[in-house]
Design a protein around this motif. Structure first.
Motif, short mmCIF file in Angstrom:
data_model
loop_
_atom_site.label_atom_id
_atom_site.label_comp_id
_atom_site.label_asym_id
_atom_site.label_seq_id
_atom_site.Cartn_x
_atom_site.Cartn_y
_atom_site.Cartn_z
N ALA A 269 2.28 -12.81 -8.47
CA ALA A 269 3.66 -13.56 -7.74
C ALA A 269 4.30 -12.55 -6.77
O ALA A 269 5.13 -12.27 -8.41
CB ALA A 269 3.25 -14.71 -7.03
N LYS A 270 4.15 -11.07 -6.61
CA LYS A 270 5.69 -10.55 -6.82
C LYS A 270 5.19 -9.51 -5.22
O LYS A 270 4.38 -9.08 -4.65
CB LYS A 270 4.29 -9.23 -7.49
N TRP A 271 6.75 -9.14 -5.23
CA TRP A 271 7.22 -8.46 -3.18
C TRP A 271 6.83 -6.47 -4.22
O TRP A 271 7.30 -6.44 -5.27
CB TRP A 271 8.86 -8.36 -3.68
N CYS A 272 6.21 -6.26 -2.81
CA CYS A 272 5.44 -4.88 -3.34
C CYS A 272 5.95 -4.29 -1.96
O CYS A 272 6.39 -4.79 -1.07
CB CYS A 272 3.68 -4.87 -3.36
N THR A 273 6.45 -2.61 -1.86
CA THR A 273 6.84 -1.64 -0.93
C THR A 273 5.60 -1.90 -0.39
O THR A 273 4.30 -2.18 -0.85
CB THR A 273 7.20 -1.14 -1.66
N ARG A 274 5.55 -0.60 0.74
CA ARG A 274 4.25 -0.55 1.68
C ARG A 274 3.66 0.71 0.70
O ARG A 274 2.14 0.39 0.57
CB ARG A 274 4.79 0.10 2.81
N GLU A 275 4.92 0.93 0.46
CA GLU A 275 3.34 1.94 -0.72
C GLU A 275 2.62 1.66 -1.62
O GLU A 275 1.80 2.04 -2.27
CB GLU A 275 4.32 3.32 -1.34
N GLU A 276 3.59 0.06 -2.79
CA GLU A 276 2.67 0.16 -3.05
C GLU A 276 1.69 -1.42 -3.15
O GLU A 276 0.59 -1.69 -3.57
CB GLU A 276 3.41 -0.95 -4.39
N VAL A 277 1.24 -1.21 -1.53
CA VAL A 277 -0.10 -1.81 -1.27
C VAL A 277 -1.11 -0.95 -1.27
O VAL A 277 -1.76 0.02 -1.02
CB VAL A 277 0.54 -2.33 0.27
N PRO A 278 -2.19 -2.59 -1.75
CA PRO A 278 -3.59 -1.53 -1.92
C PRO A 278 -4.29 -0.82 -0.84
O PRO A 278 -3.63 -1.61 0.04
CB PRO A 278 -4.80 -2.39 -2.86
N GLU A 279 -5.12 -0.06 -0.73
CA GLU A 279 -5.89 0.23 0.33
C GLU A 279 -6.90 -0.88 1.10
O GLU A 279 -7.30 -1.28 0.41
CB GLU A 279 -6.82 1.66 0.01
N ASP A 280 -7.15 -0.45 2.38
CA ASP A 280 -7.37 -1.87 2.85
C ASP A 280 -9.14 -1.31 2.60
O ASP A 280 -9.43 -0.14 2.91
CB ASP A 280 -7.65 -1.65 4.92
N ASP A 281 -10.20 -2.08 1.90
CA ASP A 281 -11.55 -2.30 2.08
C ASP A 281 -12.40 -2.07 3.79
O ASP A 281 -13.76 -1.72 3.34
CB ASP A 281 -11.87 -2.59 1.17
N GLY A 282 -11.87 -3.05 4.21
CA GLY A 282 -12.37 -3.16 5.98
C GLY A 282 -13.29 -4.71 6.12
O GLY A 282 -13.81 -4.47 6.81
N GLU A 288 -7.28 -6.03 6.00
CA GLU A 288 -6.58 -5.88 7.15
C GLU A 288 -5.34 -5.99 7.15
O GLU A 288 -4.49 -4.85 7.27
CB GLU A 288 -7.60 -6.40 8.34
N MET A 289 -4.88 -7.81 6.81
CA MET A 289 -3.75 -7.70 7.03
C MET A 289 -2.58 -7.27 5.85
O MET A 289 -1.63 -6.33 6.43
CB MET A 289 -3.37 -9.62 7.22
N MET A 290 -3.02 -6.77 4.66
CA MET A 290 -1.89 -5.83 3.89
C MET A 290 -2.12 -4.02 4.13
O MET A 290 -1.32 -3.58 4.39
CB MET A 290 -3.26 -5.67 2.62
N GLY A 291 -3.42 -3.66 4.55
CA GLY A 291 -3.62 -2.59 5.82
C GLY A 291 -2.36 -2.90 6.95
O GLY A 291 -1.46 -1.36 6.77
N VAL A 292 -2.34 -3.56 7.96
CA VAL A 292 -1.80 -3.22 8.78
C VAL A 292 0.23 -3.33 8.50
O VAL A 292 1.00 -2.00 9.15
CB VAL A 292 -1.82 -4.49 9.51
N SER A 295 0.81 0.06 7.07
CA SER A 295 1.29 1.01 7.90
C SER A 295 1.96 1.06 8.84
O SER A 295 2.43 1.86 9.69
CB SER A 295 -0.40 1.49 8.96
N GLY A 296 2.48 0.13 8.54
CA GLY A 296 3.88 -0.23 9.17
C GLY A 296 3.78 -0.70 10.34
O GLY A 296 5.05 -1.31 11.44
N GLY A 297 2.56 -1.69 10.99
CA GLY A 297 2.04 -2.09 12.57
C GLY A 297 1.92 -3.78 12.12
O GLY A 297 0.89 -4.12 12.57
N ILE A 298 2.61 -4.43 12.16
CA ILE A 298 3.21 -5.88 11.87
C ILE A 298 3.87 -6.33 13.08
O ILE A 298 3.88 -5.33 13.83
CB ILE A 298 4.57 -6.39 11.20
N ILE A 299 3.23 -6.81 13.90
CA ILE A 299 3.38 -7.70 14.83
C ILE A 299 4.85 -8.30 15.00
O ILE A 299 5.88 -8.89 13.93
CB ILE A 299 2.90 -9.01 14.93
N LYS A 300 5.90 -8.10 15.97
CA LYS A 300 7.05 -8.30 16.41
C LYS A 300 7.75 -9.74 17.69
O LYS A 300 6.41 -9.68 17.45
CB LYS A 300 8.06 -6.96 16.95
#
Length: 300
Positions: A269-282, A288-292, A295-300
């Protein structure tokens, strides 16, 4: 995600009067394996026409499941839906059934997890959705209240006990997937004691008397010892691999970011930056949420 089958139309209404046609698809399971042909990562199922050529009585042993694009899918089970038990389960180990299955060259038993990576997508979705119904039917042959044989309703997909009146509908378990964020960081985890080794998000099943938002708060606290705020619903996903209806939430850590990991549940269990998040496998809501977030697209 696995249920996103594009222009193809999935209809899950139960039709008790449905009769298999020549082009109807036949789903046959053995535990958590499915009998399919797989070539170049593309799968196809047996048709009723092919099955009935080598097993004329097969039509009497099938239960309607659902349809995709007007083509019906039927379950060929190793048990009767009502009172008589077939010996096909034991026959699966016999030479006779081995010869029967050998009548379909190119077909073989594949682990259900293969449905995550093969195509066409609508066929993979059918394969895993059929498994959910197969396992439900198999576990509802006998009444959980009095032990008598259950009988299939003539009107809907429901098993009922003619002795005590117990009613059983398909099993669906609500669960949450939680993306805990801290600015440009997200909390990624890995499960403990499981074969699945990829990064995931906090997840867990809703308990009796809980709202889904309360499940989010409890699961995050239990698994990593963090308080959260600003809980926002993202979307849901049927996940038939585990009879689950997943509900995704984004939330923010509330002040203290120090992780207290439950080692019985998690190995990482660790904190990761956006760049460290693995690519989405679809395939999954988790990915998908990790991919969102990546990409910087979280819901505000």
């Amino acid at each position: 995600m696995i249920q996103d089958i594009g222009k193809h139309r999935f209809h899950n209404e139960y039709h008790p009067e449905a009769v298999p046609r020549a082009d109807s698809k036949v789903l046959f399971y053995r535990g958590r394996e499915i009998f399919v042909k797989c070539e170049d990562e593309q799968i196809c199922f047996l048709t009723f026409e092919k099955v009935s050529e080598v097993w004329p009585e097969a039509g009497k042993k099938m239960t309607y499941l659902f349809s995709i694009d007007g083509v019906s899918y039927f379950l060929l089970a190793e048990f009767e839906m009502d009172t008589q038990k077939l010996d096909l389960q034991e026959a699966c180990k016999s030479k006779e059934t081995e010869n029967l299955l050998a009548s379909f060259p190119g077909y073989s038993w594949e682990k259900i997890e293969r449905m995550r990576t093969v195509g066409p997508k609508e066929a993979a979705f059918a394969g895993v959705t059929g498994l959910q119904l197969y396992e439900w039917y198999k576990s509802r042959r006998f009444c959980p209240a009095c032990g008598e044989h259950m009988v299939h309703s003539e009107k809907e997909r429901m098993m009922h006990c003619p002795s005590c009146g117990q009613i059983e509908y398909p099993k669906i378990c609500p669960a949450v997937i939680v993306a805990v964020t801290d600015g440009d960081r997200i909390l990624l985890t890995k499960y403990a004691g499981r074969s699945f080794r990829n990064y995931a998000l906090i997840a867990g099943f809703a308990e009796i008397g809980e709202t889904l938002e309360e499940t989010v708060e409890r699961e995050v606290m239990e698994e990593v010892g963090l308080k959260v705020k600003n809980i926002r619903y993202y979307k849901s996903q049927p996940w038939s691999f585990t009879d689950t209806l997943l509900t995704g939430f984004f939330t923010e850590v509330d002040r203290d970011t120090h992780i207290h990991m439950d080692e019985n549940e998690l190995s990482v269990a660790k904190w990761c930056t956006r760049e460290e998040v693995p690519e989405d496998d679809g395939v999954s809501l988790t990915r998908e949420m990790m991919g969102v977030f990546k990409s910087g697209g979280i819901i505000k």
